[in-house]
Write a protein that holds these residues in place. Sequence first.
Motif, short mmCIF file in Angstrom:
data_model
loop_
_atom_site.label_atom_id
_atom_site.label_comp_id
_atom_site.label_asym_id
_atom_site.label_seq_id
_atom_site.Cartn_x
_atom_site.Cartn_y
_atom_site.Cartn_z
N SER A 56 4.32 4.98 -9.93
CA SER A 56 5.35 4.73 -8.92
C SER A 56 5.08 5.52 -7.64
CB SER A 56 6.72 5.10 -9.48
OG SER A 56 6.79 6.47 -9.82
N VAL A 57 4.55 6.74 -7.77
CA VAL A 57 4.19 7.54 -6.59
C VAL A 57 3.04 6.88 -5.83
CG1 VAL A 57 3.24 9.74 -5.80
CG2 VAL A 57 5.06 9.70 -7.51
N PHE A 59 2.33 3.71 -5.75
CA PHE A 59 2.86 2.53 -5.07
C PHE A 59 3.57 2.93 -3.78
CE2 PHE A 59 1.98 -0.13 -8.68
CZ PHE A 59 1.93 -1.40 -8.15
N LEU A 60 4.23 4.10 -3.80
CA LEU A 60 4.94 4.56 -2.61
C LEU A 60 3.96 5.02 -1.52
CD1 LEU A 60 7.66 5.24 -1.28
CD2 LEU A 60 7.50 7.51 -2.34
N LEU A 61 2.93 5.77 -1.93
CA LEU A 61 1.98 6.32 -0.96
C LEU A 61 1.04 5.27 -0.39
CD1 LEU A 61 1.03 9.71 -2.69
CD2 LEU A 61 2.63 9.35 -0.79
N TYR A 62 0.69 4.32 -1.21
CA TYR A 62 -0.30 3.31 -0.80
C TYR A 62 0.31 1.92 -0.78
CZ TYR A 62 -3.50 7.15 -1.79
OH TYR A 62 -4.13 8.37 -1.79
N PHE A 63 1.52 1.85 -0.25
CA PHE A 63 2.23 0.58 -0.27
C PHE A 63 1.51 -0.50 0.53
CE2 PHE A 63 5.55 -2.35 1.27
CZ PHE A 63 6.05 -2.77 0.06
N ARG A 64 1.07 -0.17 1.76
CA ARG A 64 0.42 -1.18 2.61
C ARG A 64 -0.90 -1.65 2.02
NH1 ARG A 64 1.37 0.10 9.04
NH2 ARG A 64 3.64 -0.26 9.04
N PRO A 65 -1.80 -0.76 1.60
CA PRO A 65 -3.05 -1.25 0.98
C PRO A 65 -2.78 -2.10 -0.26
CG PRO A 65 -3.27 1.06 1.58
CD PRO A 65 -1.83 0.71 1.79
N ILE A 66 -1.75 -1.75 -1.02
CA ILE A 66 -1.44 -2.55 -2.22
C ILE A 66 -0.94 -3.92 -1.80
CG2 ILE A 66 0.16 -2.73 -4.17
CD1 ILE A 66 -0.01 0.31 -4.45
N CYS A 67 -0.13 -3.97 -0.74
CA CYS A 67 0.33 -5.27 -0.25
C CYS A 67 -0.85 -6.13 0.20
CB CYS A 67 1.30 -5.08 0.92
SG CYS A 67 2.93 -4.45 0.45
N GLN A 68 -1.80 -5.50 0.93
CA GLN A 68 -2.97 -6.25 1.39
C GLN A 68 -3.80 -6.74 0.21
OE1 GLN A 68 -4.83 -3.40 3.96
NE2 GLN A 68 -3.50 -3.88 5.72
N PHE A 69 -3.93 -5.90 -0.83
CA PHE A 69 -4.68 -6.31 -2.02
C PHE A 69 -4.00 -7.49 -2.70
CE2 PHE A 69 -4.99 -6.01 -6.65
CZ PHE A 69 -6.34 -6.24 -6.82
N LEU A 70 -2.68 -7.39 -2.87
CA LEU A 70 -1.96 -8.48 -3.51
C LEU A 70 -2.01 -9.75 -2.67
CD1 LEU A 70 1.21 -6.59 -4.83
CD2 LEU A 70 -0.72 -7.44 -6.16
N ASP A 71 -1.97 -9.58 -1.35
CA ASP A 71 -2.03 -10.74 -0.46
C ASP A 71 -3.36 -11.46 -0.63
OD1 ASP A 71 -1.04 -12.42 1.64
OD2 ASP A 71 -2.51 -11.43 2.94
N GLY A 96 6.69 -1.51 -7.98
CA GLY A 96 6.96 -0.09 -7.78
C GLY A 96 8.31 0.33 -8.32
N CYS A 97 9.33 -0.50 -8.11
CA CYS A 97 10.67 -0.20 -8.63
C CYS A 97 10.69 -0.21 -10.16
CB CYS A 97 11.68 -1.21 -8.10
SG CYS A 97 12.04 -1.03 -6.34
N VAL A 98 10.00 -1.19 -10.76
CA VAL A 98 9.95 -1.27 -12.22
C VAL A 98 9.27 -0.05 -12.81
CG1 VAL A 98 8.95 -2.54 -14.16
CG2 VAL A 98 10.10 -3.78 -12.31
N THR A 99 8.14 0.37 -12.21
CA THR A 99 7.45 1.54 -12.74
C THR A 99 8.30 2.81 -12.57
OG1 THR A 99 6.30 1.79 -10.61
CG2 THR A 99 5.14 0.59 -12.35
N ALA A 100 8.99 2.94 -11.47
CA ALA A 100 9.86 4.11 -11.26
C ALA A 100 11.01 4.12 -12.25
CB ALA A 100 10.38 4.13 -9.83
#
Length: 321
Positions: A56-57, A59-71, A96-100
């Motif tokens: 969850s941490v 996902f919070l720190l690397y939210f934008r790169p994760i979004c780009q990867f998922l995109d 991220g919410c589910v993991t937290a």
Amino acid sequence: MSLTIKPHLHHQNHRMHKPKSTNSRDWTQIYTVYGMEQWQTLLFLVFQATIFSIMSVLFLLYFRPICQFLDTFFLFTATSSTGGGSAARFAAGFIGCVTALSAVCLFFAAGNFFYSSVGLRYEMAQRIVSCVNDWSNVKVALDIGCGRGILLNAVATQLKKTGSSGRVVGLDRSKGTTLSTLRTANVEGVGEYVTCREGDVRSLPFGDNYFDVVVSATFVHTVGKEYGHRTVEAAAERMRVLGEMVRVLKPGGVGVVWDLVHVPEYVRRLQELKMEDIMVSERVTAFMVSSHIVSFRKPDQHILGLLGPGEVRLDWRCTSS
């Protein structure tokens, strides 16, 4: 001899009131003496909670790169060259919410498991012994599934306080556990009141009408688990244990069981066995499930009736089909 159950308790369609604790003890002291059973389960829960927390941490720190990867990976329609598409942001946020949330739940489960194994178990042991009105008349008591001896030593302490010459027998399936239990009894200063032995709870190695008091804490539900907890075979094994408890209990003796989930079926079985003064406590959450204390008294007279010449008595044993 007929023992009584404390008068502030009500019958099975009512609730036991929680007695005020007169024997409070710091959980660190309890843990130092008894340790904790099934510590592997606690470590597993803490490990899983830590993994989900790290995820969850991240996902919070690397939210934008994760979004780009998922995109890119899921071919979502991007609406921003830096932040990824709205669908990708939603997916990343949701994961991220589910993991937290999973981390929080697992940490809570680990905390409840630890508390149930140490502090709550000690507290419930005090409540169990408080169900017996007069320990000074108890000559022999039995703790079924004694484990490391929290309940066993609580019974021995009551015998010691009342100046009784009685003894309490702890029965467990493991010889190694019984040796550990004897050590804790000596640490608690009640070793002279305690005897431990290995045995099968489905066929107790004691004669009929032998014990004044029979107790058990979070054990009966484990019997028959090799069949699966909710199978007919497992239920039959649990009923066999209850039948054995009643068999070795003296007429007028008291039985007290604290257990998880299956308490309603215990009450039905005790009613079938014609036990008296059946009482059920309020719900207590233990190991993340509901638990209750059930107490009962074996009738002084257990004559079922007459069939021709002579009397026919109840058979307390639980027969299998």
